[in-house]
Design a protein around this motif. Structure first.
Motif, short mmCIF file in Angstrom:
data_model
loop_
_atom_site.label_atom_id
_atom_site.label_comp_id
_atom_site.label_asym_id
_atom_site.label_seq_id
_atom_site.Cartn_x
_atom_site.Cartn_y
_atom_site.Cartn_z
N VAL A 55 9.52 8.33 -5.51
CA VAL A 55 9.01 9.14 -4.40
C VAL A 55 10.16 9.61 -3.53
CG1 VAL A 55 6.76 7.95 -4.36
CG2 VAL A 55 8.62 7.13 -2.91
N GLU A 56 9.88 10.55 -2.68
CA GLU A 56 10.89 11.06 -1.75
C GLU A 56 10.97 10.26 -0.47
OE1 GLU A 56 10.72 15.27 -1.14
OE2 GLU A 56 10.39 15.65 -3.28
N ASP A 57 9.85 9.63 -0.07
CA ASP A 57 9.83 8.87 1.18
C ASP A 57 9.10 7.55 0.95
OD1 ASP A 57 9.13 7.81 3.76
OD2 ASP A 57 9.47 9.80 4.62
N LEU A 58 9.85 6.46 0.89
CA LEU A 58 9.30 5.15 0.56
C LEU A 58 8.30 4.67 1.62
CD1 LEU A 58 9.72 3.17 -1.80
CD2 LEU A 58 11.30 1.93 -0.34
N ALA A 59 8.61 4.87 2.88
CA ALA A 59 7.71 4.41 3.95
C ALA A 59 6.37 5.13 3.89
CB ALA A 59 8.37 4.60 5.32
N VAL A 60 6.39 6.42 3.65
CA VAL A 60 5.15 7.19 3.52
C VAL A 60 4.35 6.70 2.31
CG1 VAL A 60 4.20 9.49 3.01
CG2 VAL A 60 5.98 9.22 4.74
N ALA A 61 5.03 6.44 1.20
CA ALA A 61 4.35 5.96 0.00
C ALA A 61 3.72 4.59 0.23
CB ALA A 61 5.33 5.89 -1.18
N LEU A 62 4.43 3.70 0.92
CA LEU A 62 3.88 2.38 1.21
C LEU A 62 2.60 2.51 2.04
CD1 LEU A 62 5.63 -0.88 1.76
CD2 LEU A 62 4.04 -0.18 3.52
N ALA A 63 2.64 3.32 3.07
CA ALA A 63 1.46 3.53 3.91
C ALA A 63 0.31 4.13 3.10
CB ALA A 63 1.81 4.42 5.10
N SER A 64 0.62 5.05 2.21
CA SER A 64 -0.42 5.68 1.39
C SER A 64 -1.05 4.69 0.42
CB SER A 64 0.17 6.86 0.60
OG SER A 64 0.58 7.88 1.47
N VAL A 65 -0.22 3.83 -0.17
CA VAL A 65 -0.74 2.81 -1.09
C VAL A 65 -1.68 1.88 -0.35
CG1 VAL A 65 -0.07 0.74 -2.39
CG2 VAL A 65 1.14 2.89 -2.77
N GLU A 66 -1.27 1.42 0.83
CA GLU A 66 -2.13 0.52 1.60
C GLU A 66 -3.42 1.21 2.03
OE1 GLU A 66 0.72 -2.72 3.71
OE2 GLU A 66 0.81 -0.70 4.59
N LYS A 67 -3.34 2.44 2.48
CA LYS A 67 -4.52 3.19 2.92
C LYS A 67 -5.51 3.40 1.77
CE LYS A 67 -6.04 7.32 5.31
NZ LYS A 67 -5.67 8.60 5.88
N ALA A 68 -4.97 3.57 0.56
CA ALA A 68 -5.82 3.80 -0.61
C ALA A 68 -6.45 2.51 -1.15
CB ALA A 68 -5.02 4.49 -1.71
N GLY A 69 -6.06 1.36 -0.60
CA GLY A 69 -6.64 0.10 -1.02
C GLY A 69 -5.74 -0.77 -1.86
N GLY A 70 -4.48 -0.37 -2.04
CA GLY A 70 -3.52 -1.18 -2.79
C GLY A 70 -3.04 -2.35 -1.94
N THR A 71 -2.53 -3.38 -2.61
CA THR A 71 -2.01 -4.58 -1.95
C THR A 71 -0.52 -4.69 -2.24
OG1 THR A 71 -4.12 -5.69 -2.29
CG2 THR A 71 -2.23 -7.09 -1.78
N ILE A 72 0.29 -4.80 -1.20
CA ILE A 72 1.73 -4.93 -1.38
C ILE A 72 2.02 -6.34 -1.89
CG2 ILE A 72 3.99 -4.78 -0.27
CD1 ILE A 72 2.26 -2.11 -0.43
N SER A 73 2.67 -6.43 -3.06
CA SER A 73 2.99 -7.73 -3.64
C SER A 73 4.44 -8.13 -3.42
CB SER A 73 2.65 -7.76 -5.13
OG SER A 73 3.27 -6.70 -5.81
N VAL A 74 5.32 -7.14 -3.27
CA VAL A 74 6.74 -7.39 -2.94
C VAL A 74 7.13 -6.34 -1.90
CG1 VAL A 74 9.11 -7.48 -3.80
CG2 VAL A 74 7.24 -8.24 -5.28
N PRO A 75 7.50 -6.77 -0.68
CA PRO A 75 7.87 -5.81 0.34
C PRO A 75 9.12 -5.02 -0.04
CG PRO A 75 8.02 -8.07 1.18
CD PRO A 75 7.60 -8.15 -0.25
N ILE A 76 9.40 -3.99 0.72
CA ILE A 76 10.56 -3.13 0.45
C ILE A 76 11.83 -3.96 0.38
CG2 ILE A 76 12.02 -1.30 1.41
CD1 ILE A 76 9.46 -0.03 2.56
N PHE A 77 12.63 -3.70 -0.67
CA PHE A 77 13.93 -4.35 -0.84
C PHE A 77 14.90 -3.35 -1.44
CE2 PHE A 77 11.73 -5.02 -4.83
CZ PHE A 77 12.70 -4.88 -5.81
N ALA A 78 16.19 -3.62 -1.26
CA ALA A 78 17.24 -2.75 -1.80
C ALA A 78 17.64 -3.26 -3.18
CB ALA A 78 18.46 -2.76 -0.88
N PHE A 79 18.04 -2.33 -4.03
CA PHE A 79 18.60 -2.64 -5.34
C PHE A 79 19.71 -1.63 -5.59
CE2 PHE A 79 15.42 0.55 -6.14
CZ PHE A 79 15.97 1.36 -7.12
#
Length: 110
Positions: free
Chosen positions: A64-88
């Motif tokens: 994706v182009e914007d990770l924070a926006v994608a995270l919010a969209s996943v949560e709003k759509a009913g997804g569950t975050i299993s691993v929070p944002i991390f760097a690699f």
């Protein structure tokens, strides 16, 4: 626009898996430490993860182009975050479970 960027495979022996895919499909891999290797084709790539904390099943990774926006969209759509944002090396990502329990990851490159 979001697109399937990557498929991460959990493997028991990175070297053996690397040899298999090289022989079977002619794929070349780049090593990222002793437990990880990945194709770098620029298309949909494959990662081989032999680390102790690897996922248990194949992991699709969506770019994706914007990770924070994608995270919010996943949560709003009913997804569950299993691993929070991390760097690699090369970016940042998070993992989530969809409404059927499938684990996927979302990444934003550096």
């Amino acid at each position: 626009m979001a697109r399937l960027e990557y498929l991460e495979l959990p493997v028991g022996d990175r070297s053996a898996a690397r040899r298999f895919y090289a022989e079977a499909f002619g794929w070349s891999f780049t090593d990222f430490g002793p437990d990880y290797a990945a194709t770098m084709s620029g298309d949909t790539d494959v990662g081989l993860d032999a680390s102790p904390d690897r996922v248990k099943a194949p992991l699709p990774v969506i770019r994706v182009e914007d990770l924070a926006v994608a995270l919010a969209s996943v949560e709003k759509a009913g997804g569950t975050i299993s691993v929070p944002i991390f760097a690699f090396p090369g970016g940042r990502r998070f993992h989530f479970r969809d409404v059927d329990g499938h684990e996927l990851a979302v990444m934003q490159p550096d």
